[in-house]
Scaffold this motif. Sequence first.
Motif, PDB file in Angstrom:
ATOM      1  N   UNK A   1       0.965  -1.146  -0.068  1.00 20.35           N
ATOM      2  CA  UNK A   1      -0.037   0.002  -0.047  1.00 20.35           C
ATOM      3  C   UNK A   1       0.875   1.173  -0.192  1.00 20.35           C
ATOM      4  N   UNK A   2       0.725   2.089  -0.935  1.00 20.36           N
ATOM      5  CA  UNK A   2       1.677   3.316  -1.241  1.00 20.36           C
ATOM      6  C   UNK A   2       0.766   4.475  -1.001  1.00 20.36           C
ATOM      7  N   UNK A   3       1.458   5.565  -0.816  1.00 23.96           N
ATOM      8  CA  UNK A   3       0.849   6.766  -0.620  1.00 23.96           C
ATOM      9  C   UNK A   3      -0.116   7.487  -1.668  1.00 23.96           C
ATOM     10  N   UNK A   4      -1.179   8.089  -1.433  1.00 24.14           N
ATOM     11  CA  UNK A   4      -2.090   8.328  -2.380  1.00 24.14           C
ATOM     12  C   UNK A   4      -1.637  10.054  -2.672  1.00 24.14           C
ATOM     13  N   UNK A   5      -1.119  10.601  -1.823  1.00 24.35           N
ATOM     14  CA  UNK A   5      -0.723  11.927  -2.252  1.00 24.35           C
ATOM     15  C   UNK A   5       0.867  12.197  -2.659  1.00 24.35           C
ATOM     16  N   UNK A   6       1.562  11.346  -2.121  1.00 26.70           N
ATOM     17  CA  UNK A   6       3.132  11.564  -2.562  1.00 26.70           C
ATOM     18  C   UNK A   6       3.647  10.648  -3.330  1.00 26.70           C
TER      19      UNK A   6
ATOM     20  N   UNK B   1      -8.526  11.382   5.145  1.00 22.67           N
ATOM     21  CA  UNK B   1      -8.139  12.422   6.527  1.00 22.67           C
ATOM     22  C   UNK B   1      -7.793  11.672   7.808  1.00 22.67           C
ATOM     23  N   UNK B   2      -8.153  10.434   8.004  1.00 26.12           N
ATOM     24  CA  UNK B   2      -8.013   9.594   9.166  1.00 26.12           C
ATOM     25  C   UNK B   2      -6.302   9.013   9.209  1.00 26.12           C
ATOM     26  N   UNK B   3      -5.581   9.610   7.952  1.00 23.74           N
ATOM     27  CA  UNK B   3      -4.184   9.152   8.090  1.00 23.74           C
ATOM     28  C   UNK B   3      -3.196  10.364   8.253  1.00 23.74           C
ATOM     29  N   UNK B   4      -2.870  10.912   9.399  1.00 24.70           N
ATOM     30  CA  UNK B   4      -2.180  12.049   9.334  1.00 24.70           C
ATOM     31  C   UNK B   4      -0.762  12.169   8.887  1.00 24.70           C
ATOM     32  N   UNK B   5      -0.290  10.831   8.883  1.00 36.70           N
ATOM     33  CA  UNK B   5       1.208  10.714   7.946  1.00 36.70           C
ATOM     34  C   UNK B   5       1.176  10.746   6.524  1.00 36.70           C
ATOM     35  N   UNK B   6      -0.214  11.027   5.861  1.00 37.26           N
ATOM     36  CA  UNK B   6      -0.140  10.904   4.581  1.00 37.26           C
ATOM     37  C   UNK B   6      -1.081  12.083   4.238  1.00 37.26           C
ATOM     38  N   UNK B   7      -0.667  13.130   4.455  1.00 36.91           N
ATOM     39  CA  UNK B   7      -1.569  14.535   4.156  1.00 36.91           C
ATOM     40  C   UNK B   7      -1.228  14.941   2.958  1.00 36.91           C
ATOM     41  N   UNK B   8      -2.027  15.768   2.236  1.00 35.72           N
ATOM     42  CA  UNK B   8      -2.322  16.184   0.927  1.00 35.72           C
ATOM     43  C   UNK B   8      -1.112  17.464   0.778  1.00 35.72           C
ATOM     44  N   UNK B   9      -0.095  17.589  -0.157  1.00 36.50           N
ATOM     45  CA  UNK B   9       0.359  18.923  -0.177  1.00 36.50           C
ATOM     46  C   UNK B   9      -0.299  20.179  -0.551  1.00 36.50           C
ATOM     47  N   UNK B  10       0.014  21.323  -0.267  1.00 34.71           N
ATOM     48  CA  UNK B  10      -0.670  22.252  -0.531  1.00 34.71           C
ATOM     49  C   UNK B  10      -0.762  22.666  -1.967  1.00 34.71           C
ATOM     50  N   UNK B  11      -0.029  22.219  -2.928  1.00 35.82           N
ATOM     51  CA  UNK B  11      -0.186  22.367  -4.125  1.00 35.82           C
ATOM     52  C   UNK B  11      -0.748  21.350  -4.954  1.00 35.82           C
ATOM     53  N   UNK B  12      -1.414  20.398  -4.239  1.00 35.28           N
ATOM     54  CA  UNK B  12      -1.854  19.150  -4.879  1.00 35.28           C
ATOM     55  C   UNK B  12      -2.866  19.314  -6.076  1.00 35.28           C
ATOM     56  N   UNK B  13      -3.793  20.114  -5.802  1.00 34.02           N
ATOM     57  CA  UNK B  13      -4.605  20.330  -7.094  1.00 34.02           C
ATOM     58  C   UNK B  13      -4.147  20.878  -8.330  1.00 34.02           C
ATOM     59  N   UNK B  14      -3.042  21.628  -8.158  1.00 34.93           N
ATOM     60  CA  UNK B  14      -2.078  22.283  -9.344  1.00 34.93           C
ATOM     61  C   UNK B  14      -1.414  21.031  -9.995  1.00 34.93           C
ATOM     62  N   UNK B  15      -0.614  20.299  -9.157  1.00 36.35           N
ATOM     63  CA  UNK B  15      -0.038  19.175  -9.560  1.00 36.35           C
ATOM     64  C   UNK B  15      -1.125  18.065 -10.445  1.00 36.35           C
ATOM     65  N   UNK B  16      -2.182  17.984  -9.656  1.00 40.06           N
ATOM     66  CA  UNK B  16      -3.067  17.152 -10.652  1.00 40.06           C
ATOM     67  C   UNK B  16      -3.435  17.644 -11.799  1.00 40.06           C
ATOM     68  N   UNK B  17      -3.710  18.952 -12.007  1.00 37.34           N
ATOM     69  CA  UNK B  17      -4.144  19.515 -13.101  1.00 37.34           C
ATOM     70  C   UNK B  17      -3.079  19.500 -14.190  1.00 37.34           C
ATOM     71  N   UNK B  18      -1.989  19.702 -13.838  1.00 37.06           N
ATOM     72  CA  UNK B  18      -0.792  19.497 -14.593  1.00 37.06           C
ATOM     73  C   UNK B  18      -0.742  17.932 -15.277  1.00 37.06           C
ATOM     74  N   UNK B  19      -1.002  17.192 -14.190  1.00 34.00           N
ATOM     75  CA  UNK B  19      -0.820  15.750 -14.844  1.00 34.00           C
ATOM     76  C   UNK B  19      -1.997  15.306 -16.045  1.00 34.00           C
ATOM     77  N   UNK B  20      -3.037  16.015 -15.506  1.00 35.64           N
ATOM     78  CA  UNK B  20      -4.089  15.897 -16.561  1.00 35.64           C
ATOM     79  C   UNK B  20      -3.880  16.413 -17.829  1.00 35.64           C
ATOM     80  N   UNK B  21      -3.198  17.647 -17.822  1.00 39.56           N
ATOM     81  CA  UNK B  21      -2.757  18.370 -19.243  1.00 39.56           C
ATOM     82  C   UNK B  21      -1.831  17.422 -20.008  1.00 39.56           C
ATOM     83  N   UNK B  22      -0.693  17.013 -19.200  1.00 42.02           N
ATOM     84  CA  UNK B  22       0.503  16.282 -19.720  1.00 42.02           C
ATOM     85  C   UNK B  22      -0.328  14.662 -20.135  1.00 42.02           C
TER      86      UNK B  22
END
Length: 267
Positions: free
Chosen positions: A138-143, A167-188
Amino acid sequence: MNEGHDADRYRAPALDKGLDILELLASVDGALTQAEIAKALGRTPNENYRMLERLVRRGYVARNESDRYELTLRLFGLAHLHRPIRRLVSQATPLMRDLAARTLQSNHLAVYDQAGVIVIAQIDAPGYWGMAIRVGAKVSLFNTGSGHILMAFRSAEERAMMIAEHESAPDDEPPDDLEERLAQARLRGYEIMPSMQTAGVYNLSAPILGPDGHALAALTCPYISPLGRKAPDIAEAIAMIVEAASVLSRTLGGQAEPEEAYGAHAG
């Protein structure tokens, strides 16, 4: 001939009644009486009686001691006879082996399941070096590249649900720029990012798309820059990964590439 006429021509009223009952029972917690089922479906109790009896006899619905009806696990069992994950791995394995041989890197396949990103297949690099991830890990969703791809190529509603489940996994919190990263991945049409777990490794990930254009899985290569060997560079490896993901998407009946992707894959 218009579509409405075609729909009426091929109607199967008895089948519709049965499916309506199954969908209703699947949407509620607990069991319903015959009268409650009839009211919810806008029918009289007599209209549903024979269909309910057949569903009980075939084992899809159970009637308890209070004359209430609820789903059994028979539909669950039928779904597992299809073994979608087994089919996905079976179709992906030859492509993943070919990808490893061409990139000289390992690669793995990951899916999102019950609030986690799970590795379901892994192919080692053909040489004596490489980075492997254990099947079942099981690997990280956010990182991770896999996590980013699985979120980027889902609807906004699905993405919000995935984030909320973590949200119940404090050691796997989303980075502040997550939405920007995901938008870039969609475009690429793919993700490229330094590994957050291992220095010197880049996550190169591309989506396996279903018919609706949403990610069924992520194909990921933990790319290690080769030293002193003639091997594909990172741009060439990205192009190969995207190509393999596109072929697998088509094989599974999905879209060949993301609708929002643009430009050269290795740009």
